[in-house]
Design an enzyme around this catalytic site. Sequence first.
Site: not given
Length: 458
Positions: A153, A274, A280, A287
């Site tokens: 979980h 970024s 970043k 992704e």
Amino acid sequence: MWGGRFAHGPSAIMREINASIPFDKALWRQDIMASKAHVAMLGAKGIVTSEDAALIAAGLDRVAAEFEADGVPEDWALEDIHMTVEHRLAELIGPVAGRLHTARSRNDQVATDFRLWVRDAIDDADRGLMALQTALVTRAGEHADSIMPGFTHLQTAQPVTLGHHLMAYYEMCDRDRSRFAAARARLDECPLGSAALAGTGFPIDRDATARALGFARPTANSLDAVSDRDFALDYLAAASQCALHLSRLAEELILWASQPFGFIALPDALSTGSSIMPQKKNPDAAELVRGHAGRIVGCQMALTMTMKGLPLAYSKDMQDDKPPVFEAAGLLALSLAAMAGMIDGARFDTGRMRQAAEMGHATATDLADWLVSEAGLPFREAHHITGQAVRRAEEQGVALDQLTLATLQEIDPRINERVFAALSVDASVAARDCYGGTAPRQVRDRVAEARTKLEIEP
Ligand code: ARG
């Protein structure tokens, strides 16, 4: 090519909707290979003279050399790759080119070409999966002892070893490879000679063409052979399952690379920055692997729906079989390569992982197990007592193994000081020494087996 029975040519719309050359030109190598096998057989059987067969074969080699050098021309009027090759052949060698299409149809031709293409895509996927497995096994071997939290979980559950976690994906990759291998075994029959749908009256030798193209045997039913695309669907199903596995690993890398986790740093070469936030470093490759899985499953769905309800034998709907397979194959190859690169180049912050494993009372099960094996309690009772200990630790704001012996004995007097040895994360993973468990010894054994299977040098 079929103008004989028509008074008018096709409209612009007809030409455009009909043309598959923009995508099926990817089949040009397979098309020429299959044509060469076919014409060699026609020559050997005396269906065309051996001189004509030789002229055609040499012409096909010239077409191949041209396409290799300059690409495949895209003329919608020629519809597809089969007509494009034949048309160029005729320009090069004259009317004798027209003999190539004896005893075959574009229907068995495309079924054969596409099988050859999918067979290569399967071999490609297998190579990509092996490379990923190699990366996983290598990193797992380095981290057989590194401790991290195991989750259920996404809540801290029990400590596990990083090597064990990585080897979980090795196993998934192994099953993916076996799914591709099963798809390949079923695909291993040659449709050539099925002609349009009913076979041919020419005295062809189907065993010869099957053999020449590396198939185990010819297909046994011509109607099935020209209209089935389950070999492509098998491939897409295997690709989808593989992509789902990759997307789970991608998701974990994304989580682990986030600042609150801080478990890994992904290689710069597979990250992006970024344009507005200078600090970043984004896990874009991971992704995109996660995102591509959706598209690959979409490709499987697209072809599934295309094939649904088609009567035997060939219908033009089936021309739409290729774009989803080509798309899925491209996405999968990239995903596998990106994933292997990320696993190869990830820096694991093992200190941080260990720290996380020590939070969340991850060794509570070990306390319960200890009460069973050392104090002879039934597991249910041990579970209850451990629950009370966890609550006490929560109240005091300490970890389970930081409770004093006095506190533990208040909860149950059968607890003694030996319990503390069982409550460390190292003891916890070392104890899980059953076959398939997370103990470092087990991980090392599984890694050694995997390295042998992958034929990686020790
Ligand atoms: N371009 C076609 C395809 O990919 C080749 C087969 C054409 N057959 C036909 N009967 N029109 O499906």
